[in-house]
Design a protein around this motif. Structure first.
Motif, PDB file in Angstrom:
ATOM      1  N   LYS A 289     -28.183  52.199 -44.734  1.00 10.81           N
ATOM      2  CA  LYS A 289     -27.720  51.001 -43.963  1.00 10.81           C
ATOM      3  C   LYS A 289     -28.591  49.664 -43.883  1.00 10.81           C
ATOM      4  O   LYS A 289     -28.268  48.731 -43.615  1.00 10.81           O
ATOM      5  N   GLN A 290     -29.616  49.836 -43.836  1.00 16.20           N
ATOM      6  CA  GLN A 290     -30.855  48.817 -43.853  1.00 16.20           C
ATOM      7  C   GLN A 290     -31.807  48.764 -44.598  1.00 16.20           C
ATOM      8  O   GLN A 290     -32.954  49.181 -44.520  1.00 16.20           O
ATOM      9  N   PRO A 291     -31.449  48.732 -45.980  1.00 10.64           N
ATOM     10  CA  PRO A 291     -32.661  48.794 -47.003  1.00 10.64           C
ATOM     11  C   PRO A 291     -33.583  47.604 -47.086  1.00 10.64           C
ATOM     12  O   PRO A 291     -33.058  46.564 -46.546  1.00 10.64           O
ATOM     13  N   PRO A 292     -34.458  47.545 -47.652  1.00 11.81           N
ATOM     14  CA  PRO A 292     -35.426  48.814 -48.080  1.00 11.81           C
ATOM     15  C   PRO A 292     -35.928  49.755 -47.096  1.00 11.81           C
ATOM     16  O   PRO A 292     -36.415  49.408 -46.273  1.00 11.81           O
ATOM     17  N   ILE A 293     -36.214  50.930 -47.400  1.00 12.06           N
ATOM     18  CA  ILE A 293     -36.931  51.931 -46.567  1.00 12.06           C
ATOM     19  C   ILE A 293     -38.033  52.206 -47.251  1.00 12.06           C
ATOM     20  O   ILE A 293     -38.492  52.432 -48.285  1.00 12.06           O
ATOM     21  N   THR A 294     -39.127  52.019 -46.227  1.00 11.97           N
ATOM     22  CA  THR A 294     -40.491  51.995 -46.737  1.00 11.97           C
ATOM     23  C   THR A 294     -41.280  53.096 -46.068  1.00 11.97           C
ATOM     24  O   THR A 294     -42.493  53.360 -46.569  1.00 11.97           O
ATOM     25  N   ARG A 295     -40.944  53.637 -45.138  1.00  6.84           N
ATOM     26  CA  ARG A 295     -41.640  54.659 -44.433  1.00  6.84           C
ATOM     27  C   ARG A 295     -40.583  55.940 -44.362  1.00  6.84           C
ATOM     28  O   ARG A 295     -39.709  55.792 -43.654  1.00  6.84           O
ATOM     29  N   ILE A 296     -40.873  57.073 -44.900  1.00  5.91           N
ATOM     30  CA  ILE A 296     -40.062  58.263 -44.823  1.00  5.91           C
ATOM     31  C   ILE A 296     -40.902  59.416 -44.612  1.00  5.91           C
ATOM     32  O   ILE A 296     -41.959  59.746 -45.312  1.00  5.91           O
ATOM     33  N   LYS A 297     -40.360  60.029 -43.645  1.00  3.32           N
ATOM     34  CA  LYS A 297     -41.088  61.435 -43.345  1.00  3.32           C
ATOM     35  C   LYS A 297     -40.104  62.752 -43.679  1.00  3.32           C
ATOM     36  O   LYS A 297     -39.159  62.558 -43.580  1.00  3.32           O
ATOM     37  N   ALA A 298     -40.801  63.801 -44.462  1.00  2.00           N
ATOM     38  CA  ALA A 298     -39.794  64.990 -44.893  1.00  2.00           C
ATOM     39  C   ALA A 298     -40.389  66.251 -44.316  1.00  2.00           C
ATOM     40  O   ALA A 298     -41.805  66.276 -44.364  1.00  2.00           O
ATOM     41  N   GLN A 299     -39.664  67.069 -43.828  1.00  2.38           N
ATOM     42  CA  GLN A 299     -40.005  68.260 -43.210  1.00  2.38           C
ATOM     43  C   GLN A 299     -39.280  69.189 -43.993  1.00  2.38           C
ATOM     44  O   GLN A 299     -37.946  69.297 -43.987  1.00  2.38           O
ATOM     45  N   VAL A 300     -39.796  70.554 -44.492  1.00  6.73           N
ATOM     46  CA  VAL A 300     -39.150  71.394 -45.237  1.00  6.73           C
ATOM     47  C   VAL A 300     -39.594  72.816 -44.406  1.00  6.73           C
ATOM     48  O   VAL A 300     -40.944  73.011 -44.109  1.00  6.73           O
ATOM     49  N   THR A 301     -38.658  73.573 -43.880  1.00  7.38           N
ATOM     50  CA  THR A 301     -39.037  74.767 -43.316  1.00  7.38           C
ATOM     51  C   THR A 301     -38.039  75.930 -43.871  1.00  7.38           C
ATOM     52  O   THR A 301     -36.930  75.580 -44.157  1.00  7.38           O
ATOM     53  N   THR A 302     -38.702  77.109 -44.030  1.00  9.18           N
ATOM     54  CA  THR A 302     -38.067  78.183 -44.417  1.00  9.18           C
ATOM     55  C   THR A 302     -37.685  79.182 -43.528  1.00  9.18           C
ATOM     56  O   THR A 302     -38.571  79.331 -42.537  1.00  9.18           O
ATOM     57  N   PHE A 303     -36.609  79.754 -43.434  1.00  7.26           N
ATOM     58  CA  PHE A 303     -36.193  80.784 -42.465  1.00  7.26           C
ATOM     59  C   PHE A 303     -35.779  82.188 -43.384  1.00  7.26           C
ATOM     60  O   PHE A 303     -35.382  82.030 -44.291  1.00  7.26           O
ATOM     61  N   ARG A 304     -36.136  83.034 -42.790  1.00  5.31           N
ATOM     62  CA  ARG A 304     -35.441  84.565 -43.450  1.00  5.31           C
ATOM     63  C   ARG A 304     -34.732  85.214 -42.280  1.00  5.31           C
ATOM     64  O   ARG A 304     -34.907  85.220 -41.250  1.00  5.31           O
ATOM     65  N   ARG A 305     -33.843  86.021 -42.975  1.00  4.56           N
ATOM     66  CA  ARG A 305     -32.756  86.556 -42.033  1.00  4.56           C
ATOM     67  C   ARG A 305     -33.450  87.985 -41.476  1.00  4.56           C
ATOM     68  O   ARG A 305     -33.511  88.887 -42.419  1.00  4.56           O
ATOM     69  N   PHE A 306     -33.768  88.065 -40.342  1.00  2.00           N
ATOM     70  CA  PHE A 306     -33.998  89.251 -39.558  1.00  2.00           C
ATOM     71  C   PHE A 306     -33.233  89.382 -38.411  1.00  2.00           C
ATOM     72  O   PHE A 306     -33.647  88.510 -37.382  1.00  2.00           O
ATOM     73  N   SER A 307     -32.060  89.777 -38.205  1.00  2.00           N
ATOM     74  CA  SER A 307     -31.239  89.891 -36.991  1.00  2.00           C
ATOM     75  C   SER A 307     -31.089  88.316 -36.601  1.00  2.00           C
ATOM     76  O   SER A 307     -31.285  87.842 -35.677  1.00  2.00           O
ATOM     77  N   GLY A 308     -30.801  87.309 -37.654  1.00  2.00           N
ATOM     78  CA  GLY A 308     -30.590  86.204 -37.343  1.00  2.00           C
ATOM     79  C   GLY A 308     -31.767  85.390 -38.139  1.00  2.00           C
ATOM     80  O   GLY A 308     -32.722  86.365 -38.800  1.00  2.00           O
TER      81      GLY A 308
END
Length: 123
Positions: free
Chosen positions: A6-25
């Motif tokens: 919507k408003q380029p340029p984008i100069t600061r980006i933060k990324a988060q990756v989380t993994t989950f495993r199914r154990f009763s949810g």
């Protein structure tokens, strides 16, 4: 996936990756990593787990350069292969991968991917 800027340029980006495993949810499992994405793109091997995820996405995306981003982001026709999954050290089971992105300090979006890892034996 197509992300419109919507408003380029984008100069600061933060990324988060989380993994989950199914154990009763789905429960948090093994990885919860947050990085400065612009810094990561300059030196990707500094963050091994992020590097593995990015290597899987890289061939199907157009965000293969460092900041700034002046264009829309897309991931097109991505298919996970057995080779991609076998690189991640996890036992067989059902997993959820949550990727959250922030730009200019504001969380903008998230993508959830559900996977079944079945390597034929338990690691």
């Amino acid at each position: 996936m197509h992300v419109q800027m919507k408003q380029p340029p984008i100069t600061r980006i933060k990324a988060q990756v989380t993994t989950f495993r199914r154990f009763s949810g789905y429960r948090p499992f093994l990885y919860n990593v947050t990085v400065d994405f612009c810094g990561f793109m300059k030196n990707p091997k500094r963050f091994p787990f992020f590097f593995m995820v990015h290597e899987a996405i890289r061939k199907f995306s157009n965000f293969n350069h460092s900041c700034p981003y002046n264009h829309d982001i897309s991931i097109n026709r991505m298919v996970l292969t057995d080779e991609m999954i076998s690189r991640i050290p996890v036992p067989s089971g059902y997993y959820k991968l949550l990727i959250r992105m922030a730009s200019e300090g504001i969380w903008r979006g998230e993508v959830e991917a559900y996977l079944e890892v079945n390597v034929g034996y338990d690691r």
